[in-house]
Design a protein around this motif. Sequence first.
Motif, PDB file in Angstrom:
ATOM      1  N   CYS A 139     -23.949   8.171 -15.657  1.00  0.00           N
ATOM      2  CA  CYS A 139     -23.625   8.672 -14.316  1.00  0.00           C
ATOM      3  C   CYS A 139     -22.118   8.748 -14.109  1.00  0.00           C
ATOM      4  CB  CYS A 139     -24.267   7.800 -13.251  1.00  0.00           C
ATOM      5  SG  CYS A 139     -26.046   7.960 -13.171  1.00  0.00           S
ATOM      6  N   LEU A 140     -21.399   7.732 -14.540  1.00  0.00           N
ATOM      7  CA  LEU A 140     -19.942   7.744 -14.411  1.00  0.00           C
ATOM      8  C   LEU A 140     -19.319   8.870 -15.236  1.00  0.00           C
ATOM      9  CD1 LEU A 140     -19.038   3.958 -14.437  1.00  0.00           C
ATOM     10  CD2 LEU A 140     -18.760   5.565 -12.558  1.00  0.00           C
ATOM     11  N   SER A 141     -19.814   9.061 -16.441  1.00  0.00           N
ATOM     12  CA  SER A 141     -19.275  10.118 -17.296  1.00  0.00           C
ATOM     13  C   SER A 141     -19.499  11.495 -16.686  1.00  0.00           C
ATOM     14  CB  SER A 141     -19.917  10.057 -18.681  1.00  0.00           C
ATOM     15  OG  SER A 141     -19.650   8.846 -19.299  1.00  0.00           O
ATOM     16  N   ILE A 142     -20.689  11.724 -16.162  1.00  0.00           N
ATOM     17  CA  ILE A 142     -20.994  13.022 -15.550  1.00  0.00           C
ATOM     18  C   ILE A 142     -20.146  13.246 -14.309  1.00  0.00           C
ATOM     19  CG2 ILE A 142     -22.789  14.317 -14.339  1.00  0.00           C
ATOM     20  CD1 ILE A 142     -24.774  13.126 -16.364  1.00  0.00           C
ATOM     21  N   GLN A 157     -15.570  15.956 -11.678  1.00  0.00           N
ATOM     22  CA  GLN A 157     -14.309  15.936 -10.929  1.00  0.00           C
ATOM     23  C   GLN A 157     -13.189  16.617 -11.710  1.00  0.00           C
ATOM     24  OE1 GLN A 157     -13.634  14.989  -7.832  1.00  0.00           O
ATOM     25  NE2 GLN A 157     -15.804  14.543  -7.529  1.00  0.00           N
ATOM     26  N   ILE A 158     -13.127  16.390 -13.000  1.00  0.00           N
ATOM     27  CA  ILE A 158     -12.084  17.016 -13.822  1.00  0.00           C
ATOM     28  C   ILE A 158     -12.248  18.526 -13.819  1.00  0.00           C
ATOM     29  CG2 ILE A 158     -11.275  17.307 -16.193  1.00  0.00           C
ATOM     30  CD1 ILE A 158     -11.813  14.311 -16.601  1.00  0.00           C
ATOM     31  N   LEU A 159     -13.476  19.006 -14.025  1.00  0.00           N
ATOM     32  CA  LEU A 159     -13.701  20.454 -14.029  1.00  0.00           C
ATOM     33  C   LEU A 159     -13.432  21.067 -12.658  1.00  0.00           C
ATOM     34  CD1 LEU A 159     -16.872  20.750 -16.254  1.00  0.00           C
ATOM     35  CD2 LEU A 159     -14.558  21.487 -16.795  1.00  0.00           C
ATOM     36  N   LYS A 160     -13.808  20.358 -11.617  1.00  0.00           N
ATOM     37  CA  LYS A 160     -13.558  20.845 -10.256  1.00  0.00           C
ATOM     38  C   LYS A 160     -12.070  21.001 -10.002  1.00  0.00           C
ATOM     39  CE  LYS A 160     -14.392  19.130  -5.711  1.00  0.00           C
ATOM     40  NZ  LYS A 160     -15.117  18.156  -4.891  1.00  0.00           N
ATOM     41  N   LEU A 161     -11.264  20.022 -10.416  1.00  0.00           N
ATOM     42  CA  LEU A 161      -9.815  20.108 -10.219  1.00  0.00           C
ATOM     43  C   LEU A 161      -9.180  21.158 -11.132  1.00  0.00           C
ATOM     44  CD1 LEU A 161      -8.974  16.317  -9.882  1.00  0.00           C
ATOM     45  CD2 LEU A 161      -8.919  18.059  -8.089  1.00  0.00           C
ATOM     46  N   LEU A 173     -10.560  23.939 -12.208  1.00  0.00           N
ATOM     47  CA  LEU A 173     -10.925  25.283 -11.767  1.00  0.00           C
ATOM     48  C   LEU A 173     -10.452  25.590 -10.366  1.00  0.00           C
ATOM     49  CD1 LEU A 173     -14.523  25.418 -13.244  1.00  0.00           C
ATOM     50  CD2 LEU A 173     -12.466  26.523 -14.118  1.00  0.00           C
ATOM     51  N   GLY A 174      -9.936  24.598  -9.666  1.00  0.00           N
ATOM     52  CA  GLY A 174      -9.402  24.813  -8.320  1.00  0.00           C
ATOM     53  C   GLY A 174     -10.494  24.981  -7.268  1.00  0.00           C
ATOM     54  N   LEU A 175     -11.662  24.429  -7.505  1.00  0.00           N
ATOM     55  CA  LEU A 175     -12.747  24.519  -6.532  1.00  0.00           C
ATOM     56  C   LEU A 175     -12.598  23.377  -5.532  1.00  0.00           C
ATOM     57  CD1 LEU A 175     -15.659  25.186  -8.987  1.00  0.00           C
ATOM     58  CD2 LEU A 175     -14.402  26.854  -7.653  1.00  0.00           C
ATOM     59  N   ASN A 176     -12.718  23.700  -4.255  1.00  0.00           N
ATOM     60  CA  ASN A 176     -12.595  22.656  -3.229  1.00  0.00           C
ATOM     61  C   ASN A 176     -13.855  22.525  -2.439  1.00  0.00           C
ATOM     62  OD1 ASN A 176     -10.014  21.897  -3.892  1.00  0.00           O
ATOM     63  ND2 ASN A 176      -9.120  23.534  -2.659  1.00  0.00           N
TER      64      ASN A 176
END
Length: 65
Positions: free
Chosen positions: A48-51, A56-60, A62-65
């Motif tokens: 769960c922590l890894s996912i 969060q890394i991919l969200k940041l 790609l610039g998705l908010n």
Amino acid sequence: MHTFWDNINKFPRFLISVLAGFFLTTLYPIFELLQDKKTRILLIIISCLSISILYQILKLMLGLN
């Protein structure tokens, strides 16, 4: 030429057996870890922590908010 087509017909069966063997060999230690309750809980928490960290890394990135 008959031997060539006979080998081509056997290839999908060979490919499926190689892939199945690869996944069974790779996932067997994980299934062994799931037998014990402590390691099962620890493995679930780590997964769960890894996912969530990956999300969060991919969200940041790609610039998705």
